[in-house]
Write an enzyme that holds these catalytic residues in place. Structure first.
Site, PDB file in Angstrom:
ATOM      1  N   LYS A  14       0.856  -1.230   0.102  1.00  0.00           N
ATOM      2  CA  LYS A  14      -0.104   0.000   0.005  1.00  0.00           C
ATOM      3  C   LYS A  14       1.009   1.129   0.092  1.00  0.00           C
ATOM      4  CE  LYS A  14      -1.068  -0.546   4.962  1.00  0.00           C
ATOM      5  NZ  LYS A  14       0.002   0.529   5.601  1.00  0.00           N
ATOM      6  N   ARG A  89      -7.386   2.562  11.020  1.00  0.00           N
ATOM      7  CA  ARG A  89      -7.119   1.252  11.318  1.00  0.00           C
ATOM      8  C   ARG A  89      -8.171   0.612  12.262  1.00  0.00           C
ATOM      9  NH1 ARG A  89      -1.329   1.472   9.606  1.00  0.00           N
ATOM     10  NH2 ARG A  89      -0.304  -0.632   9.600  1.00  0.00           N
ATOM     11  N   ARG A 128      11.457  -8.253   2.963  1.00  0.00           N
ATOM     12  CA  ARG A 128      11.569  -7.008   3.347  1.00  0.00           C
ATOM     13  C   ARG A 128      12.497  -6.750   4.611  1.00  0.00           C
ATOM     14  NH1 ARG A 128       6.362  -3.007   3.871  1.00  0.00           N
ATOM     15  NH2 ARG A 128       6.474  -3.829   6.078  1.00  0.00           N
ATOM     16  N   ARG A 134      13.418  -3.477   8.936  1.00  0.00           N
ATOM     17  CA  ARG A 134      12.736  -2.710   9.750  1.00  0.00           C
ATOM     18  C   ARG A 134      12.254  -3.584  11.048  1.00  0.00           C
ATOM     19  NH1 ARG A 134       7.052  -0.441   6.939  1.00  0.00           N
ATOM     20  NH2 ARG A 134       6.108  -1.336   8.855  1.00  0.00           N
ATOM     21  N   ARG A 145       0.700  -8.532  13.377  1.00  0.00           N
ATOM     22  CA  ARG A 145       0.208  -7.448  12.699  1.00  0.00           C
ATOM     23  C   ARG A 145      -0.849  -7.749  11.727  1.00  0.00           C
ATOM     24  NH1 ARG A 145       5.324  -5.683  10.129  1.00  0.00           N
ATOM     25  NH2 ARG A 145       4.267  -4.065   9.024  1.00  0.00           N
TER      26      ARG A 145
HETATM   27  P1  AMP Z   1       2.701   0.736   8.343  1.00  0.00           P
HETATM   28  O1  AMP Z   1       3.863   1.367   7.917  1.00  0.00           O
HETATM   29  O2  AMP Z   1       1.328   1.410   7.825  1.00  0.00           O
HETATM   30  O3  AMP Z   1       2.653  -0.607   8.387  1.00  0.00           O
HETATM   31  O4  AMP Z   1       2.662   1.349  10.067  1.00  0.00           O
HETATM   32  C1  AMP Z   1       3.745   0.794  10.913  1.00  0.00           C
HETATM   33  C2  AMP Z   1       3.309   0.636  12.364  1.00  0.00           C
HETATM   34  O5  AMP Z   1       2.851   2.066  12.874  1.00  0.00           O
HETATM   35  C3  AMP Z   1       1.921   0.022  12.766  1.00  0.00           C
HETATM   36  O6  AMP Z   1       2.364  -1.452  12.923  1.00  0.00           O
HETATM   37  C4  AMP Z   1       1.497   0.628  13.997  1.00  0.00           C
HETATM   38  O7  AMP Z   1       2.326   0.450  15.206  1.00  0.00           O
HETATM   39  C5  AMP Z   1       1.908   2.091  13.496  1.00  0.00           C
HETATM   40  N1  AMP Z   1       0.609   2.747  12.867  1.00  0.00           N
HETATM   41  C6  AMP Z   1       0.378   3.245  11.753  1.00  0.00           C
HETATM   42  N2  AMP Z   1      -0.820   3.737  11.407  1.00  0.00           N
HETATM   43  C7  AMP Z   1      -1.417   3.677  12.558  1.00  0.00           C
HETATM   44  C8  AMP Z   1      -2.794   3.772  12.898  1.00  0.00           C
HETATM   45  N3  AMP Z   1      -3.787   4.148  12.119  1.00  0.00           N
HETATM   46  N4  AMP Z   1      -3.263   3.382  14.238  1.00  0.00           N
HETATM   47  C9  AMP Z   1      -2.300   3.161  15.164  1.00  0.00           C
HETATM   48  N5  AMP Z   1      -1.086   2.625  14.751  1.00  0.00           N
HETATM   49  C10 AMP Z   1      -0.487   2.908  13.562  1.00  0.00           C
END
Ligand code: AMP
Length: 198
Positions: A14, A89, A128, A134, A145
């Protein structure tokens, strides 16, 4: 002008697709994950707080995340449209975003869900992890996750489906192939240049 969300499980691509769409449509891409990672890197208090949750694969609490999104959506560049990547989310975040948008008297044009099956996602995320290091990309955290996505974020998708603004896009395939599907799924996109529609 397009106001949209892109939702997908971790590893669905995404972030990559969000960048391409934002470039193609000339709208701001806002990734909550990227904003958190920038805070972690910069060593800010918000970053220190967020990191505890991110490393465990948990959601950062709404009290932190919602305020951060509200503040980002009050910046001038979103007046010509935006693409939110990774927010909302949870059902509670949907309600919060509804409030922000209603206060501005604007609505979402489309919500895109990128789909992919769990085993493919685990495979991609482990790849990744090797490439980028990461800290939230190890198998136990990846599976956590994914579980959170199924439990908390699928109800978000269902809520937008009931509002009939949801479009599902198959996220399996080459990056360009998926971008083409994504662009096709956006209603009346006013593209900034054909060259961006890779
Ligand atoms: P992502 O890069 O979108 O996978 O986000 C990485 C991490 O950031 C997630 O696993 C959460 O710990 C945190 N995170 C990102 N967006 C949100 C959200 N909308 N609500 C809560 N935690 C978030």
């Amino acid at each position: 002008m397009t106001r949209m969300l892109i939702i997908g499980p971790p590893g669905s691509g995404k972030g990559t697709q969000a960048e391409r769409v934002s470039e193609g449509l000339g709208i701001a891409a806002i990734s909550t994950g990227d904003i958190f990672r920038a805070h972690v890197k910069g060593g800010t208090p918000l970053g220190t707080e967020a990191r505890k949750y991110m490393d465990a694969g948990d959601f950062v609490p709404d009290s932190v995340t919602n305020e951060m999104v509200r503040s980002r959506l009050s910046q001038d560049d979103v007046e010509t449209g935006f693409l939110l990547d990774g927010y909302p989310r949870t059902a509670a975040q949907v309600g919060y975003l509804d409030g922000i948008l209603a206060a501005r008297e604007v609505t979402l044009d489309v919500v895109l869900q990128l789909t992919a099956d769990d085993e493919e996602l685990v495979k991609r995320l482990l790849g990744r992890a090797r490439d980028t290091g990461r800290s939230d990309d190890n198998e136990a955290v990846i599976r956590h996750r994914l579980d959170l996505y199924h439990q908390q974020t699928e109800p978000v998708v269902a809520a937008y489906a009931r509002r009939t603004i949801l479009t599902r896009v198959d996220g399996i395939g080459g990056i360009d192939e998926v971008t083409a599907r994504v662009m096709d799924a956006i209603p009346n996109p006013s593209r900034v240049s054909a060259a961006s529609d890779r």
